[in-house]
Scaffold this active site. Structure first.
Site, PDB file in Angstrom:
ATOM      1  N   TYR A  98       0.857  -1.188   0.000  1.00 19.46           N
ATOM      2  CA  TYR A  98       0.000   0.000   0.000  1.00 19.46           C
ATOM      3  C   TYR A  98       0.890   1.234   0.000  1.00 19.46           C
ATOM      4  CZ  TYR A  98      -3.260   3.566   1.791  1.00 19.46           C
ATOM      5  OH  TYR A  98      -4.014   4.699   1.973  1.00 19.46           O
ATOM      6  N   ASP A 158       9.248   2.701  -0.253  1.00 14.44           N
ATOM      7  CA  ASP A 158       8.230   3.413   0.514  1.00 14.44           C
ATOM      8  C   ASP A 158       8.390   2.995   1.972  1.00 14.44           C
ATOM      9  OD1 ASP A 158       6.068   4.499   1.752  1.00 14.44           O
ATOM     10  OD2 ASP A 158       4.564   3.688   0.375  1.00 14.44           O
ATOM     11  N   LYS A 182       4.401   8.970   8.964  1.00 17.06           N
ATOM     12  CA  LYS A 182       4.132   8.388  10.282  1.00 17.06           C
ATOM     13  C   LYS A 182       5.142   8.845  11.355  1.00 17.06           C
ATOM     14  CE  LYS A 182       1.064   5.022   8.423  1.00 17.06           C
ATOM     15  NZ  LYS A 182       1.102   4.338   7.160  1.00 17.06           N
TER      16      LYS A 182
END
Ligand SMILES: *Cc1c(COP(=O)(O)O)cnc(C)c1O
Length: 435
Positions: free
Chosen positions: A150, A245, A273
């Site tokens: 994702y 990523d 994050k």
């Protein structure tokens, strides 16, 4: 499945009904709606350390940690104090600030894989910008992504494999033009042969390959290091940029993220994050040469009104400083291993079909004994078991992300006693799952 509720959650239930009037599905991000587990989502009013309290005053040991950012736990004193101090001077100026330099310096001086970075305001924005950068640098347009990874809600990455292997993507969301999805090729993870065939055929059109080097958004699909090394070599060979990523793995599996963990140097890295310390922050980073393509130095345009605002920077800086303490990651990983092992031992003893996958302070409970490295190896029926586990854990005051495809996070605030308590409650709940 009828799961009996034994705790009071009526305030959360009422607030959720009200929220449905204001927000689609009552939420501002879809998984929060508890669609694949039972009961209303918890409305949380405060957190401290490894625990939070919902609007019905139930307390939970939290393993979601805001989906990963809170590596120091909730409401960490140093982070909170810095935020409050910074807010006292104003929240955003739309100018450079000294705080931006401080965090940039600290990150870049302690990461061998990047020379320069650009701050943005979310992981999605970081990925979107990194893809544009790769296209700008290579002058090519197609992207390879992997099934089971994702990368935020970027148009061209909300795609799944079409029929047949290594076909152009089919979008997984309405509102994405077919022509965008066609710019993406979706491959299965851990399949070096298919990767090579695809690059041989299409490398003239492919700008970059993007991967979560620690795929942690669809279970925890740990890859063979040899596969990641193969990716690196093939990208060099075919003139394609490699994007890691690291929105989850960055600052999580080590200060240098997965690049450092595996000792592999990608061309571009995205972060999010943890880097924002609980504030909305993302970043992308690369070598001097690649970053020189970014506006105003180069011709790849990317901007942000609130990018690198001082409140976000000060929160990130406070967290990053703590991460550089000696043995921070070793201690966190050791703590997590003990915790995971205690549950695994219990399940093995009882003959329960459970395998807890772990890397650093990330864990994932798989209801199978098989090693899982691709998303199609996850049995959707196993999610019924997760639903029972999740429900039983809520009853006992332990919070996992509300989907069996989500990983759990252990923070520095989870003390041995908290983890022992959680382990016992998870084992009890496993008895119900398999009872
Ligand atoms: C969370 C995540 C994103 C998206 O970040 P947001 O801040 O939610 O936009 C992108 N990539 C990975 C690997 C993620 O885990």
């Amino acid at each position: 499945m009828n799961l009996e509720n034994r705790i009071e959650r009526s305030n959360s239930a009422t607030l959720f009904e009200e929220a449905k009037k204001y927000f689609p599905g009552g939420v501002n991000s879809p998984v929060r709606a508890f669609k694949s587990v039972s009961g209303p989502p918890l409305f949380v009013k405060r957190g401290y350390g490894c625990r939070f309290t919902d609007e019905d005053d139930n307390q939970y040991i939290d393993f979601c940690c805001s989906w990963g950012p809170l590596i120091l736990g909730h409401n960490h004193a140093a982070v909170r104090d810095q935020i409050i101090k910074t807010v006292g001077y104003g929240t955003s100026f739309g100018t450079p600030t000294k705080l931006g330099n401080e965090i940039g310096k600290l990150i870049l001086e302690n990461n061998r894989f990047i020379d320069k970075m650009r701050f943005v305001s979310s992981g999605t924005e970081a990925v979107m910008s990194a893809i544009r950068l790769a296209r700008g640098v290579t002058g090519k347009s197609k992207v390879i992504k992997f099934d089971g990874c994702y990368h935020g809600h970027v148009d061209s990455l909300l795609v799944k494999a079409g029929s047949g292997l290594a076909t152009f993507g089919v979008s997984t969301s309405a509102g994405i033009p077919e022509s965008f999805a066609k710019e993406t090729i979706v491959l299965p993870l851990n399949d070096p042969k298919l990767l090579d065939e695809t690059l041989q055929k299409h490398s003239d059109d492919i700008a970059c390959i993007i991967i979560e080097p620690v795929p942690a958004n669809n279970g925890l699909l740990l890859q063979d290091k040899s596969f990641l090394q193969c990716l690196r070599l093939k990208c060099y060979k075919y003139g394609v940029l490699l994007i890691f990523d690291e929105v989850i793995s960055g600052f999580r599996v080590g200060f240098e993220g997965a690049a450092g963990y595996y000792g592999i140097e990608p061309d571009i890295i995205t972060y999010g994050k943890i880097i924002g310390g609980g504030m909305p922050v993302g970043a992308y980073a690369a070598s001097h040469e690649i970053m020189s393509h970014i506006s105003p130095e180069g011709s790849v345009y990317q901007a942000g009104t609130l990018s690198a605002n001082p409140v976000a920077m000060t929160a990130g800086l406070a967290v990053v400083k703590e991460l550089l303490a000696p043995n921070f990651y070793e201690d966190l990983a050791a703590k997590t291993s003990n915790f995971v092992q205690s549950i695994q031992d219990y399940c093995d003893e009882k003959g329960y079909e459970v395998n807890i996958v772990q890397i650093g302070s990330i864990f994932w409970i798989a209801f199978t004994k098989d090693r899982i490295q691709r998303s199609d190896q996850i049995d959707p029926a196993s999610m019924d078991k997760f639903k029972v586990l999740h429900h039983e854990l809520l009853q006992r005051g332990v919070y996992l992300g509300p989907s069996g495809y989500e990983v759990g996070f252990v923070s520095a605030a989870h003390q041995a006693a908290d983890l022992a308590e959680a382990s016992q409650k998870i084992c009890e709940s496993m008895d119900v799952v398999f009872g």
